[in-house]
Design an enzyme around this catalytic site. Structure first.
Site, PDB file in Angstrom:
ATOM      1  N   ASP A 141      24.565 -34.635  63.171  1.00 54.64           N
ATOM      2  CA  ASP A 141      26.032 -34.456  63.286  1.00 54.64           C
ATOM      3  C   ASP A 141      26.520 -34.936  64.626  1.00 54.64           C
ATOM      4  OD1 ASP A 141      28.141 -33.109  61.669  1.00 54.64           O
ATOM      5  OD2 ASP A 141      28.567 -32.331  63.648  1.00 54.64           O
ATOM      6  N   ASN A 149      38.739 -37.235  67.729  1.00 52.66           N
ATOM      7  CA  ASN A 149      39.878 -37.795  66.987  1.00 52.66           C
ATOM      8  C   ASN A 149      41.257 -37.363  67.288  1.00 52.66           C
ATOM      9  OD1 ASN A 149      38.690 -39.419  65.020  1.00 52.66           O
ATOM     10  ND2 ASN A 149      38.158 -37.798  63.737  1.00 52.66           N
ATOM     11  N   HIS A 154      42.102 -41.638  65.821  1.00 44.28           N
ATOM     12  CA  HIS A 154      41.376 -42.155  64.764  1.00 44.28           C
ATOM     13  C   HIS A 154      40.502 -43.179  64.838  1.00 44.28           C
ATOM     14  CE1 HIS A 154      41.801 -38.777  61.763  1.00 44.28           C
ATOM     15  NE2 HIS A 154      43.035 -38.812  62.193  1.00 44.28           N
ATOM     16  N   ASP A 158      36.458 -43.677  64.707  1.00 44.56           N
ATOM     17  CA  ASP A 158      35.579 -44.701  63.830  1.00 44.56           C
ATOM     18  C   ASP A 158      34.689 -45.450  64.967  1.00 44.56           C
ATOM     19  OD1 ASP A 158      37.285 -44.048  61.801  1.00 44.56           O
ATOM     20  OD2 ASP A 158      38.709 -45.748  61.722  1.00 44.56           O
ATOM     21  N   GLU A 184      31.264 -37.019  59.603  1.00 43.43           N
ATOM     22  CA  GLU A 184      30.630 -37.460  60.837  1.00 43.43           C
ATOM     23  C   GLU A 184      29.091 -37.016  60.738  1.00 43.43           C
ATOM     24  OE1 GLU A 184      32.554 -33.344  61.721  1.00 43.43           O
ATOM     25  OE2 GLU A 184      32.850 -35.167  60.731  1.00 43.43           O
TER      26      GLU A 184
END
Length: 272
Positions: A141, A149, A154, A158, A184
């Site tokens: 994770d 974010n 975002h 990404d 994630e």
């Protein structure tokens, strides 16, 4: 000279062949007729016999030759068309195969990272257990991903996920499967791995992610780390239970400060 309708024109080669065959037929017919008449002793019939023998080939050979040549040309054209159709079909088959492989890849892989998706991950784990394989499952994770974010947008998130996916892909063996199973969250299935080998690969993934050089669109450095939990699986293991055990170790890594690996036996590694 050219024929009317849909018949092909008489080419020079065809005309030459017609003349040669007709000439040869006339000579052969005259020789045979003369020989037969002389053998029969009917010399008086020789002029008429030779006239008939010479006229018949002239009457029959040219149209017969033309028909033969035309059929040959039609067969050659048909063979050429068949060859072209075969090449077209082969090309279509190759494109369909490529499209099918592309669709299969899209159906089983994450579009962003190129890793396997959740469905492929679950089916692969089930298939390994069905084939009586054992190994280790790593659950991964990204740490503080929501903050990435929220603070940087975002697009930065990404880019961070893509970088993590690349680090995973570059850290595992050809026999392993790396997957993005949601948001994630990532996972790695290590077929036939021992706990020591699994811990080594997990630490390699953690270190490679930590060493990623990444920045936002405006040049702000972006620091990305991951927490990893691992658990063993065998032929009799239930997938959900193995995932629960690995998740439990992952949460322990999070509680212990993140950016570390915790295996089911309690072994912990992290950067110095």
């Amino acid at each position: 000279m050219q024929c009317t309708g849909n018949t092909p024109p008489i080419s020079f080669a065809m005309l030459r062949k017609m003349i040669l065959l007709t000439g040869g037929s006339v000579v052969l017919s005259l020789m045979i007729t003369a020989t037969i008449i002389l053998l029969l002793g009917e010399t008086g019939a020789l002029p008429l016999g030779l006239a008939i023998a010479g006229f018949c080939p002239v009457l029959v050979t040219p149209p017969a030759t033309y028909v033969f040549c035309r059929q040959t040309m039609e067969l050659q054209a048909a063979y050429k068309a068949l060859g072209e159709a075969h090449r077209n079909l082969s090309d279509i088959h190759a494109r369909l195969k490529t499209a099918h492989e592309d669709l299969e890849h899209r159906a089983s892989h994450d579009a962003m990272t190129g890793l396997a998706n959740r469905d492929r991950f679950l089916s692969h784990l089930s298939e390994l257990k069905r084939q009586s394989h054992s190994g280790y499952l790593l659950m991964i994770d990204a740490d503080h991903f929501k903050q990435i974010n929220d603070l940087h947008g975002h697009d930065a998130g990404d880019r961070a996920l893509l970088a993590v996916g690349q680090a995973i892909a570059g850290s595992i063996r050809p026999t392993d499967l790396g997957a993005r199973i949601g948001g994630e969250e990532f996972a790695i299935i290590l077929r036939g791995s021992s706990e020591e080998g699994a811990a080594m690969i997990a630490e390699r993934v953690r270190a490679n992610v930590e060493n990623i050089s990444l920045s936002t669109a405006d040049g702000t450095p972006l620091h990305v780390t991951v927490s990893i939990g691992g658990a063993a699986f065998g032929p009799q293991s239930r997938s959900k239970e193995v995932m629960r055990q690995a998740d439990s170790q992952l949460y322990e890594a999070k509680r212990s400060g993140r950016n570390r690996v915790v295996m089911a036996t309690g072994k912990v590694t992290r950067a110095a």
